[in-house]
Write a protein that holds these residues in place. Sequence first.
Motif, PDB file in Angstrom:
ATOM      1  N   ASP A  56      -3.317  -3.074  -3.036  1.00 40.19           N
ATOM      2  CA  ASP A  56      -3.589  -2.119  -2.088  1.00 40.19           C
ATOM      3  C   ASP A  56      -3.655  -1.704  -0.627  1.00 40.19           C
ATOM      4  O   ASP A  56      -4.278  -1.060  -0.458  1.00 40.19           O
ATOM      5  CB  ASP A  56      -4.809  -1.657  -3.030  1.00 40.19           C
TER       6      ASP A  56
ATOM      7  N   ASN B 287       1.135   3.213  -3.020  1.00 38.35           N
ATOM      8  CA  ASN B 287       0.050   4.117  -3.718  1.00 38.35           C
ATOM      9  C   ASN B 287       0.817   5.913  -3.717  1.00 38.35           C
ATOM     10  O   ASN B 287      -0.602   6.703  -3.952  1.00 38.35           O
ATOM     11  CB  ASN B 287      -1.604   3.642  -2.650  1.00 38.35           C
TER      12      ASN B 287
ATOM     13  N   PRO C 165       0.467  -0.973   0.011  1.00 38.26           N
ATOM     14  CA  PRO C 165       0.142   0.433  -0.219  1.00 38.26           C
ATOM     15  C   PRO C 165       1.156   1.445   0.039  1.00 38.26           C
ATOM     16  O   PRO C 165       0.069   1.924  -0.079  1.00 38.26           O
ATOM     17  CB  PRO C 165      -0.582   0.067   1.089  1.00 38.26           C
TER      18      PRO C 165
END
Length: 756
Positions: A410, A180, A177
């Motif tokens: 994610d 991102n 994650p």
Amino acid sequence: MPVKFVALFNLFTFLLLAGNVHCQATKGNITLVENRISVFNIILPDEPSRAEQKAAGIFQDYVRRISGAILPIIAESSFRENGAAVFIGKTAHTLQWNRQPVKGEGFDIRTAGNHLYITGGTGQGVVYGVYTFLDRYLGCRKYAAGQAYTPQKSSISFPSISIRESPSFVFRQVFYPESNDPEYLSWHKLHQFEDLWGLWGHSFFKIIPPGTYFKTHPEYFAEVNGKRQPSQLCLSNTDVLELTTSYMRKAIAANPDAMYWSIGQEDGGVFCTCSSCRKTFEAEGSHAGSLVRFMNKIAARFPEQSFTTLAYGPTSKAPLKTAPASNVLTILSNIDAYREEPLEKAPSAAAFRKDLDSWKKLSANLFIWDYTTQFTNYPAPFPAYTHGQENAVYYHDNKVRGAFIQGSGDGFGDMSEWNSYLYASLLWNPRLNKDSLFKDFTAGYYGKAAEQVQAYIAALARQVAETKARLDIYGSPIASSKDYLSPESVQRLSDLLSQAEKQAGGDTAVQRRLIKLRLPLAYTILEQAKFYGVEPFGFLETANGQTTIRKDWPSKVNTFVQQAKQAGVTEMAEGGKNPEEYLKAWEQLFDRTTRLLSHNKAFGKPVVLTHPFTPEYTLKKERTLTDALPGMEDFSYNWLFTYGNDMIATIDLEKETVISSIQMNFLSDARHYIFLPNAIVVETSSNGKDFTQIGKETIPAPEENYEIAITPFFFQSNTNARYVRVKATAPAAIPAWRMAASTRKPALCIDEVYVK
């Protein structure tokens, strides 16, 4: 605003400041800011690139954040030769003494006199250089996604510098994650495949979709056992080559800036065995032979493009004869290896090492697809990072040029922040000092709790080594309950985190991080409780002869779910439940278990099987059918799993009793080759030798369906008996629509047998 338009304003600002402050460069140090004032300008080329403009803005912003001083950004043509400057990018001043170009995405940072020079190679090299300067010399840190740490200082000084670095791997992606966050990517010198590939991964059916072509042109697809099926493409078919060429021509025109194009097989499908493809396979000794020959034809038609393909499963083994073209890169997967040892010596990685050796002899263009998470249980403790450095060094020493490190994507994964931070650093320099990096990360991210967190991670790694545990990317907390995740080990780990929480005190940010760090232990306790049931560490308790749900268990589940949502958990497994769905599954388990415990005459009774179960998925052995724990959608939890055989189970009720009904469930999970039986027969007996049939149900062959389903079967009875026998006849073969290899057999999964 273009640099030239702001030059006069910035020069005026510089003249005002220059009358009050002088630049210091004494004792080898340069003072960039003194008492929140700086005489430095940031100098850009007169026609800067986007990366150079970005780098200058970053430098200016962080100096302001640290000290409050604002360094003007001016064009080089406006620079006063006697001023102090930070030269960003390929300025004329830099090129006067630094004529050796920086390689690839590398950077060069150095000081000369009272100037600082930061320049880069291709891409974001100069941006990487600025972030490295901020991190290494000004004390800034970006441990995870979100706001970076910046020290607060009224003055900024740094020593003389002369460093030049270039990446050890040309492609560097760490799929967690943290990536991102765009700044995290730039700070840690990472890529995203979305930014570099016009087409990524398993792409055969993106190019030639079966829904569009299979009915009218089955010859475009694989021939398996004499029949065409949409499992893979037939790479010897010339029309497939022409359709792929047409697709690529349009895709390249629509996205001319893409660096790579993937033409890769589908995941898990059986390869073509038509006469032409089989001839190539026999000559090359691998299905990669057909793939590489096909890729080379495409590559020859687009010589200016770079193509990637997958060495994965049936194509892992390199061809015996045909080498990939110079503009074809192979991405080799190590999916079959376990993670408890370095890949260089792990027995489970022997085939991978052999494949790597054979591919590197054929081509210098080799990438790795690595795996650092447990796909079946993202939140579970999974310390694969223990050997991250050894693996990165092994890749680099074997001429691997790029790596895709597949983590939890994610969503939340165990230690995702440390995993991401570590692998990002290793892909830039696999021989960095890992211990120093680890101490810096834990000190910066966990503050006063750092030592306890270090002890926790060390203990977790030690438990894996001492128990000789297997770190399986498709494992589970239940499978590991006898080794590194035994309840006793989990308690010791939990105690270390409790100490960490005490040390953190009132630091709310660190406390939130520690809650997130503890989630994998909480998840492990919940998952193992499904297995233990009425035993210690289970979610059931027995008092006064009655077995019920533990009173504290629903609140435990609710607390975990709320913390999981706050921590960013989006799915518990690859393609699995989100936290709310996980909560609902527990509520269903409570309900079903309560019903199974109510008047179930088979509860706790012994079971004898005629055919063996599959031990890796049936951890409770025969007891699985009478432990009052129903199976859920995961076939590895509380299902009696038999492979390639009928399931015949005889339950001894231990005394003759009235039987009014018998019920059991079977699982359907076509993705894992689990199907309903062809027929179910239920029999009873008083002596265990002479059985009478009380019911039979014939089940039609399954239609194509990949949804996981639990199907109940109910048989009424009006008899006295001591023994109950359930016979489930396995399908003779995998249904044709599932497109499996001829050697694969169907599996049966049955859960609790409920006798009323």
